[in-house]
Each structure stands twice: as C-alpha cells, then as structure tokens.
Scaffold this motif. Structure first.
Motif, PDB file in Angstrom:
ATOM      1  N   ASP A 108      26.824 -51.347  -4.531  1.00  0.00           N
ATOM      2  CA  ASP A 108      26.350 -52.200  -4.166  1.00  0.00           C
ATOM      3  C   ASP A 108      25.290 -51.940  -3.078  1.00  0.00           C
ATOM      4  N   LYS A 109      26.145 -50.457  -2.208  1.00  0.00           N
ATOM      5  CA  LYS A 109      25.857 -50.035  -0.698  1.00  0.00           C
ATOM      6  C   LYS A 109      25.344 -48.942  -0.907  1.00  0.00           C
ATOM      7  N   ILE A 111      21.169 -46.672  -1.092  1.00  0.00           N
ATOM      8  CA  ILE A 111      20.054 -46.739  -1.161  1.00  0.00           C
ATOM      9  C   ILE A 111      19.291 -46.005  -1.952  1.00  0.00           C
ATOM     10  N   ASP A 170      21.497 -47.238  -9.773  1.00  0.00           N
ATOM     11  CA  ASP A 170      21.923 -48.488  -8.565  1.00  0.00           C
ATOM     12  C   ASP A 170      21.287 -48.075  -7.166  1.00  0.00           C
ATOM     13  N   ASN A 174      18.907 -51.598  -6.245  1.00  0.00           N
ATOM     14  CA  ASN A 174      19.099 -51.246  -4.596  1.00  0.00           C
ATOM     15  C   ASN A 174      18.726 -51.714  -3.571  1.00  0.00           C
ATOM     16  N   GLN A 178      17.783 -55.117  -1.148  1.00  0.00           N
ATOM     17  CA  GLN A 178      17.796 -55.053   0.578  1.00  0.00           C
ATOM     18  C   GLN A 178      17.278 -54.632   1.706  1.00  0.00           C
TER      19      GLN A 178
END
Length: 242
Positions: A108-109, A111, A170, A174, A178
């Motif tokens: 989830d972190k 990019i 993913d 994200n 973000q």
C-alpha cells in the motif's frame, strides 16, 4: 583546500562531531544516482546490518559550495553531524513496525514515477522498470511518509517475490489515491504565460505521472477543446498546450 582534499577532511573528521554511540559506525562512500543526476556523497552507517535504518546521505558538492562561500569547516561538520543524528532518529520512527522485505507490509506504500530513459540510463540498470512511450520509463517508489521515499531496486524487488505486473497494478492504484491528480492554470509561473494548463497532483510531488492515467488526459482534452501537446516541465508536473 581543493574539492578532493575537502572530501577527505570531511570523511576523516565527521565522527569527531558525533556522540559516542557512533564510534564504531562506518563512513561509507556513496556514488548516488538520483533521477536526472549523479552525486558524490557519504553515509555514516551502523556496522550491524540487521540494525540499519535508512541512513542520511550527505552530498560533498553542497558542502563544498558552502565552504567556498566562507562557512567555517567546523560549522559545516557540526551541522552535518546534527543532520546524521536527526536522520537516524527519523529512520527508526518511520520504519518501526515495517518490514521492508515483506511485500505484504509495503504494497500500500508503492507508487509510480515516470522518468526519461536516456538521461537515467545508468540508474535504470539498478531499478525495476517498464518502458513507456518512446523515451520514458515507469519506475517505482516506496513511500514511508513525511515526503521520505526510495526508488525500488531490483534487489528489493527480488526479495518481495512478486511479478512486475503485480507491482505495477498496486502502484498504479496507490499513486492516484495518495495524492489526487489535478489540472490547474498557471499564475506568474516561472515566467510562463498566465493561464497555461498544468497537470500535476495535490502534493506537487512526482505529479508528471498523471500522464499515464487516461481519464485525466480525457479531462484535459475537454478543458482544452480537443487535442493537445504534453510539455514536460519536471518529474513533478507537465504543461498542456493546445
């Protein structure tokens, strides 16, 4: 003192300005490749690999420029020592409870970032990437908060044991979550004409990535009344010209 002598002096004396806990830490040279540039620097790192965080990198050219401007060497060494300690404390805070080698804790972190292939040819040899258009490449960042991030290397990617397609999916998701992509008009922006359309994101960090999101380009086309040209300004924004 010339540049090479300055580098040697900084390396030899920096630990004299650090607390006792750093006495057995090592000064490591870093020929650091960043997007669109290459820098010489160093880090002071814990010899116990398992206890290492993300060490601060100090760039020689920045320090040498300050030295040439008249800043005393002792003042520079003291400031660098404070920077190293602050970076060490920050790394412990940011990485607490996060195992960067476990993709489940990182997914989830991650990019996306879009960079120029030719300018960053050497850097790309170390990174996970995919080609985009003719002269661009998609690379990936791991964002740890407070604007601290790192490009994802092939070695970390191998640790994760996932496919590049999984990483892309993913990271693609994200990136827009973000920091939402935005279209805005210039207003006395770097000497450019007013009312020029800019494509970026709310944080104005790595906002040029918006170019790979079709829905944002369709929105821009509606605002401009048809086809337009994308003019790269930086990795953070694009100018749109009809």
């Amino acid at each position: 003192m010339n540049y090479e002598e300055f580098k040697c002096t900084i390396k030899e004396r920096i630990k004299d300005y650090l607390p006792q806990k750093y006495s057995d830490w090592e000064v490591e040279e870093v020929n650091f490749l960043k997007v669109n540039e290459k820098n010489e620097g160093f880090s002071v790192v814990n010899p116990k690999v398992e206890e290492r965080g993300t060490a601060s990198i100090v760039y020689y050219d920045m320090l040498f420029n300050l030295y040439k401007m008249g800043h005393p060497l002792e003042e520079l060494l003291k400031n660098v020592a404070e920077l190293i300690q602050a970076g060490d404390d920050f790394a412990k805070e940011e990485l607490e409870g996060i195992n960067v080698n476990d993709y489940r804790e990182c997914k989830d972190k991650v990019i996306i970032e879009v960079i120029n292939k030719e300018v960053n040819k050497e850097l790309l040899e170390t990174l996970v990437s995919r080609d985009y258009l003719t002269d661009l490449a998609v690379v990936y960042r791991l964002v740890l908060g407070n604007q601290k991030s790192a490009l994802i290397t092939e070695s970390l990617f191998e640790e994760w044991g996932i496919t590049e397609e999984e990483l892309f999916e993913d990271a693609y998701r994200n990136t827009s979550i973000q920091s939402e992509f935005v279209l805005k008009r210039t207003n006395h922006h770097q000497g450019l004409p007013d009312d020029l359309l800019v494509l970026t994101n709310e944080k104005c960090l790595f906002g040029a990535t918006a170019m790979i999101y079709p829905e944002k380009l369709k929105e821009a086309a509606k605002l401009l009344g048809g086809d337009f040209y994308l003019l790269p300004s930086s990795i953070h924004e694009m100018f749109l010209i009809d």
